[in-house]
Design an enzyme around this catalytic site. Structure first.
Site, PDB file in Angstrom:
ATOM      1  N   TYR A  22       0.704  -1.140  -0.150  1.00 26.17           N
ATOM      2  CA  TYR A  22      -0.061  -0.094  -0.170  1.00 26.17           C
ATOM      3  C   TYR A  22       0.698   1.203   0.107  1.00 26.17           C
ATOM      4  CZ  TYR A  22      -3.073   3.409   2.040  1.00 26.17           C
ATOM      5  OH  TYR A  22      -3.902   4.629   2.531  1.00 26.17           O
ATOM      6  N   LYS A  61       8.776  -3.249  15.899  1.00 29.90           N
ATOM      7  CA  LYS A  61       9.107  -1.831  15.176  1.00 29.90           C
ATOM      8  C   LYS A  61      10.357  -1.220  15.991  1.00 29.90           C
ATOM      9  CE  LYS A  61       6.886  -2.028  11.166  1.00 29.90           C
ATOM     10  NZ  LYS A  61       7.704  -1.995  10.075  1.00 29.90           N
ATOM     11  N   PHE A  95       2.043   7.819  11.328  1.00 29.39           N
ATOM     12  CA  PHE A  95       0.670   7.946  12.121  1.00 29.39           C
ATOM     13  C   PHE A  95      -0.137   7.110  11.271  1.00 29.39           C
ATOM     14  CE2 PHE A  95       1.267  10.053  16.042  1.00 29.39           C
ATOM     15  CZ  PHE A  95       2.686  10.434  15.974  1.00 29.39           C
ATOM     16  N   SER A 129       6.365   3.012  13.283  1.00 31.46           N
ATOM     17  CA  SER A 129       4.920   3.477  13.533  1.00 31.46           C
ATOM     18  C   SER A 129       5.113   4.371  14.761  1.00 31.46           C
ATOM     19  CB  SER A 129       4.469   2.140  13.414  1.00 31.46           C
ATOM     20  OG  SER A 129       3.304   2.322  14.125  1.00 31.46           O
ATOM     21  N   ASP A 164       9.899  -7.418  -3.501  1.00 31.91           N
ATOM     22  CA  ASP A 164       8.812  -7.965  -2.818  1.00 31.91           C
ATOM     23  C   ASP A 164       8.453  -9.437  -2.771  1.00 31.91           C
ATOM     24  OD1 ASP A 164       6.115  -7.863  -1.707  1.00 31.91           O
ATOM     25  OD2 ASP A 164       6.239  -5.767  -1.733  1.00 31.91           O
ATOM     26  N   TYR A 194       3.612  -6.354  17.432  1.00 32.69           N
ATOM     27  CA  TYR A 194       3.976  -5.799  16.238  1.00 32.69           C
ATOM     28  C   TYR A 194       4.599  -4.446  16.492  1.00 32.69           C
ATOM     29  CZ  TYR A 194       3.421  -2.346  12.457  1.00 32.69           C
ATOM     30  OH  TYR A 194       3.499  -1.322  11.621  1.00 32.69           O
TER      31      TYR A 194
HETATM   32  P1  NAD Z   1       1.541  -3.675   3.094  1.00 35.05           P
HETATM   33  O1  NAD Z   1       1.285  -4.928   3.776  1.00 35.05           O
HETATM   34  O2  NAD Z   1       0.777  -3.340   2.066  1.00 35.05           O
HETATM   35  O3  NAD Z   1       3.143  -3.760   2.346  1.00 35.05           O
HETATM   36  C1  NAD Z   1       4.224  -4.482   2.878  1.00 35.05           C
HETATM   37  C2  NAD Z   1       4.976  -5.312   1.687  1.00 35.05           C
HETATM   38  O4  NAD Z   1       6.043  -5.797   2.011  1.00 35.05           O
HETATM   39  C3  NAD Z   1       3.841  -5.994   0.959  1.00 35.05           C
HETATM   40  O5  NAD Z   1       3.978  -5.766  -0.534  1.00 35.05           O
HETATM   41  C4  NAD Z   1       4.275  -7.618   1.219  1.00 35.05           C
HETATM   42  O6  NAD Z   1       4.176  -8.519  -0.019  1.00 35.05           O
HETATM   43  C5  NAD Z   1       5.792  -7.114   1.371  1.00 35.05           C
HETATM   44  N1  NAD Z   1       6.320  -8.134   2.151  1.00 35.05           N
HETATM   45  C6  NAD Z   1       6.164  -8.595   3.673  1.00 35.05           C
HETATM   46  N2  NAD Z   1       6.874  -9.554   3.881  1.00 35.05           N
HETATM   47  C7  NAD Z   1       8.071  -9.513   3.203  1.00 35.05           C
HETATM   48  C8  NAD Z   1       9.164 -10.299   3.295  1.00 35.05           C
HETATM   49  N3  NAD Z   1       9.429 -10.997   4.004  1.00 35.05           N
HETATM   50  N4  NAD Z   1       9.908 -10.179   2.119  1.00 35.05           N
HETATM   51  C9  NAD Z   1       9.548  -9.517   1.159  1.00 35.05           C
HETATM   52  N5  NAD Z   1       8.662  -8.521   0.890  1.00 35.05           N
HETATM   53  C10 NAD Z   1       7.785  -8.778   2.181  1.00 35.05           C
HETATM   54  O7  NAD Z   1       1.770  -2.618   4.202  1.00 35.05           O
HETATM   55  P2  NAD Z   1       1.704  -1.106   4.165  1.00 35.05           P
HETATM   56  O8  NAD Z   1       0.652  -0.293   4.803  1.00 35.05           O
HETATM   57  O9  NAD Z   1       2.186  -0.691   2.835  1.00 35.05           O
HETATM   58  O10 NAD Z   1       2.967  -0.787   5.133  1.00 35.05           O
HETATM   59  C11 NAD Z   1       4.393  -0.626   4.883  1.00 35.05           C
HETATM   60  C12 NAD Z   1       5.193  -0.537   6.151  1.00 35.05           C
HETATM   61  O11 NAD Z   1       4.902   0.580   6.796  1.00 35.05           O
HETATM   62  C13 NAD Z   1       5.276  -1.684   6.954  1.00 35.05           C
HETATM   63  O12 NAD Z   1       6.631  -2.013   7.355  1.00 35.05           O
HETATM   64  C14 NAD Z   1       4.282  -1.556   8.214  1.00 35.05           C
HETATM   65  O13 NAD Z   1       4.654  -2.319   9.234  1.00 35.05           O
HETATM   66  C15 NAD Z   1       4.659  -0.048   8.199  1.00 35.05           C
HETATM   67  N6  NAD Z   1       3.462   0.749   8.701  1.00 35.05           N
HETATM   68  C16 NAD Z   1       2.155   0.496   8.092  1.00 35.05           C
HETATM   69  C17 NAD Z   1       1.393   1.360   8.706  1.00 35.05           C
HETATM   70  C18 NAD Z   1      -0.099   1.324   7.999  1.00 35.05           C
HETATM   71  O14 NAD Z   1      -1.011   1.679   8.797  1.00 35.05           O
HETATM   72  N7  NAD Z   1      -0.181   1.002   6.849  1.00 35.05           N
HETATM   73  C19 NAD Z   1       1.535   2.194   9.816  1.00 35.05           C
HETATM   74  C20 NAD Z   1       2.792   2.308  10.436  1.00 35.05           C
HETATM   75  C21 NAD Z   1       3.737   1.626   9.660  1.00 35.05           C
HETATM   76  C1  UD1 Z   2      -3.937   0.359  14.332  1.00 29.29           C
HETATM   77  C2  UD1 Z   2      -2.988  -0.399  15.351  1.00 29.29           C
HETATM   78  C3  UD1 Z   2      -1.784   0.321  15.414  1.00 29.29           C
HETATM   79  C4  UD1 Z   2      -1.148   0.515  13.875  1.00 29.29           C
HETATM   80  C5  UD1 Z   2      -2.078   1.313  13.060  1.00 29.29           C
HETATM   81  C6  UD1 Z   2      -1.792   1.318  11.580  1.00 29.29           C
HETATM   82  C7  UD1 Z   2      -4.699  -1.659  16.883  1.00 29.29           C
HETATM   83  C8  UD1 Z   2      -4.699  -1.839  18.370  1.00 29.29           C
HETATM   84  N1  UD1 Z   2      -3.521  -0.491  16.553  1.00 29.29           N
HETATM   85  O1  UD1 Z   2      -4.045   1.538  14.982  1.00 29.29           O
HETATM   86  O2  UD1 Z   2      -0.799  -0.444  15.899  1.00 29.29           O
HETATM   87  O3  UD1 Z   2      -0.113   1.176  13.816  1.00 29.29           O
HETATM   88  O4  UD1 Z   2      -3.405   0.705  13.195  1.00 29.29           O
HETATM   89  O5  UD1 Z   2      -2.708   2.288  10.890  1.00 29.29           O
HETATM   90  O6  UD1 Z   2      -4.951  -2.395  16.132  1.00 29.29           O
HETATM   91  N2  UD1 Z   2     -12.022   1.777  14.515  1.00 29.29           N
HETATM   92  C9  UD1 Z   2     -13.423   1.502  14.650  1.00 29.29           C
HETATM   93  N3  UD1 Z   2     -13.820   0.623  13.848  1.00 29.29           N
HETATM   94  C10 UD1 Z   2     -13.344  -0.213  13.048  1.00 29.29           C
HETATM   95  C11 UD1 Z   2     -11.837   0.015  12.930  1.00 29.29           C
HETATM   96  C12 UD1 Z   2     -11.068   1.089  13.872  1.00 29.29           C
HETATM   97  O7  UD1 Z   2     -14.049   2.152  15.460  1.00 29.29           O
HETATM   98  O8  UD1 Z   2     -13.842  -1.001  12.324  1.00 29.29           O
HETATM   99  C13 UD1 Z   2     -11.570   2.747  15.337  1.00 29.29           C
HETATM  100  C14 UD1 Z   2     -10.492   2.478  16.498  1.00 29.29           C
HETATM  101  O9  UD1 Z   2     -10.889   2.070  17.476  1.00 29.29           O
HETATM  102  C15 UD1 Z   2      -9.386   3.565  16.360  1.00 29.29           C
HETATM  103  C16 UD1 Z   2      -9.668   4.376  15.155  1.00 29.29           C
HETATM  104  O10 UD1 Z   2     -10.906   3.793  14.667  1.00 29.29           O
HETATM  105  O11 UD1 Z   2     -10.124   4.719  17.388  1.00 29.29           O
HETATM  106  C17 UD1 Z   2      -8.770   3.956  14.072  1.00 29.29           C
HETATM  107  O12 UD1 Z   2      -8.506   2.720  13.872  1.00 29.29           O
HETATM  108  P1  UD1 Z   2      -7.438   1.962  13.056  1.00 29.29           P
HETATM  109  O13 UD1 Z   2      -7.595   2.321  11.646  1.00 29.29           O
HETATM  110  O14 UD1 Z   2      -7.514   0.382  13.458  1.00 29.29           O
HETATM  111  O15 UD1 Z   2      -5.917   2.453  13.611  1.00 29.29           O
HETATM  112  P2  UD1 Z   2      -5.130   2.389  15.294  1.00 29.29           P
HETATM  113  O16 UD1 Z   2      -6.244   2.121  16.196  1.00 29.29           O
HETATM  114  O17 UD1 Z   2      -4.670   3.716  15.217  1.00 29.29           O
END
Ligand code: NAD
Ligand code: UD1
Length: 338
Positions: free
Chosen positions: A11, A152, A177, A124, A31, A148
């Site tokens: 993503y 990180k 965030f 994160s 990937d 998780y």
């Molecule tokens: P995502 O799952 O869409 O992307 C992760 C990518 O890594 C995927 O394409 C997956 O196929 C690849 N991958 C996973 N394991 C692998 C491996 N062992 N070797 C090679 N490729 C591998 O997730 P995203 O939302 O794009 O997140 C990207 C990064 O950002 C992650 O490290 C995630 O922990 C971090 N992050 C995401 C969020 C969020 O809310 N989306 C928030 C904070 C941090």
């Molecule tokens: C979640 C993760 C956090 C991660 C982040 C990535 C948990 C406990 N925390 O955080 O570690 O870094 O995603 O973006 O999973 N909510 C609803 N209904 C739903 C889904 C969510 O009410 O179906 C509410 C949650 O209670 C929260 C807000 O929406 O108040 C955001 O939720 P979410 O998108 O899951 O993100 P985080 O809780 O911040």
């Protein structure tokens, strides 16, 4: 620069590819597709100049990494590859330590063998844990509440120690965030493979008719409307933060964390209202108990990233929701039918 993007088909990675290419960087994706569809790269190519390398491989595979470092000779790495579902991390802790910590270690070894010394890491805001004060700045204590989050934080600590060795190693830790939204074209976006864990993809699936109603997890928090507050950031702003951080890493050594958020917080109810404006229809909701492990409020102080590399978020909440709706309505089954 030549930039290797691990997890670049995911993503956040896929949006970052477009921003890197728009700024003239040479890019290669590495990937395993464990949580991505290879079709995303076709879409990225058609939205850009098309010059995108890709290698299928796992970040825990040292030989696979050596091959891509030898062929592509990257000057920097952006390391997105990892597992990210908080609930799953409690059920499969070793898988999370293996990929998120072990994968980062294997990658750093490969970088050292190849003489590559610059890395941007996907961290994160979850590393902070229960807020001692808000908004969180980067000096806020770290005490993650989940497996998780601990993976990180451990990866951050390894990167910090790696960067202290002789040479001009730089590790930029971007503490995201809540990333939401999609590319303005509606061609790429978040494509959860299962029931979405996160709020915005869930709302989008209710809006498209795949799920009957959103469960609002907790309406008795100590917040203005009783629902949780989060700092949601448009994924394109987040992608641009990586491009800015690359420039910073090129000119600096050492390891630094940066919050990547807007500095604003928005409640679940406000998010639902914003999505209703975007899609023009009501989103059915049901109140539900608090979700285990959730905190009431999170908010970034993003000023450090602005001071260090001139980055700040530019997209509004309405743009986050409008782009999510464009992506979801143009691709009701994500990349599945693409
Ligand atoms: P995502 O799952 O869409 O992307 C992760 C990518 O890594 C995927 O394409 C997956 O196929 C690849 N991958 C996973 N394991 C692998 C491996 N062992 N070797 C090679 N490729 C591998 O997730 P995203 O939302 O794009 O997140 C990207 C990064 O950002 C992650 O490290 C995630 O922990 C971090 N992050 C995401 C969020 C969020 O809310 N989306 C928030 C904070 C941090
Ligand atoms: C979640 C993760 C956090 C991660 C982040 C990535 C948990 C406990 N925390 O955080 O570690 O870094 O995603 O973006 O999973 N909510 C609803 N209904 C739903 C889904 C969510 O009410 O179906 C509410 C949650 O209670 C929260 C807000 O929406 O108040 C955001 O939720 P979410 O998108 O899951 O993100 P985080 O809780 O911040």
């Amino acid at each position: 620069m030549r930039v290797l993007v691990t997890g670049g088909a995911g993503y956040i990675g896929s949006h970052t590819l477009l921003e890197l290419m728009a700024q003239g960087h040479e890019v290669c994706v590495y990937d395993s597709y464990v949580n991505a569809n290879p079709k995303v790269l076709d879409r990225v190519r058609s939205l850009s100049n098309g010059k995108l390398g890709d290698v299928t491989g796992d970040v825990r595979d040292a030989a696979g990494l050596d091959a891509v470092f030898s062929d592509f000779e990257p000057e920097a790495v952006i390391h997105f590859a990892g597992l990210k579902a908080v609930g799953e991390s409690e059920e499969r802790p070793l898988a999370y330590y293996d990929v998120n910590v072990g994968g980062t270690l294997t990658l750093l070894h490969a970088m050292d063998r190849a003489g590559c010394r610059k890395i941007i890491f996907s961290s994160s805001a979850t590393v902070y844990g229960e807020p001692v004060y808000l908004p969180y700045d980067e000096a806020h204590p770290t005490a993650p509440l989940s497996v998780y989050g601990r993976t990180k934080l451990m990866a951050e600590q390894i990167l910090a120690d790696w960067s202290k060795q002789a040479g001009d190693r730089a590790a930029v830790l971007l503490r995201y965030f809540n990333p939401v939204g999609a590319h303005h074209s509606g061609e790429i976006g978040e494509d959860p493979s299962d029931i979405p864990n996160n709020l915005v993809p869930y709302i989008a699936q209710v809006a498209i008719g795949k799920r009957p109603a959103l469960q609002v997890f907790g309406t008795d928090y100590d917040t203005p409307d009783g629902t949780g507050l989060r700092d949601y950031i448009h994924v394109v702003d987040l992608a641009r933060a990586h491009v800015a951080a690359l420039g910073y890493a090129a000119g600096n050594a050492g390891c630094q964390p940066f919050n990547i958020g807007t500095g604003q917080s928005v409640s679940v109810r406000q998010m639902v209202a914003a999505f209703e404006r975007a899609c023009g229809a009501p989103i059915p909701t049901r109140t539900a108990p608090r979700r285990a492990g959730d905190i009431a409020a999170m908010q970034a102080d993003p000023s450090r990233a602005k001071a260090a590399f001139g980055w700040r978020a530019e997209h509004s909440l309405d743009e986050m929701m409008a782009s999510t709706w464009r992506w979801q309505s143009q691709n009701p089954d994500g990349y599945g039918n693409g």
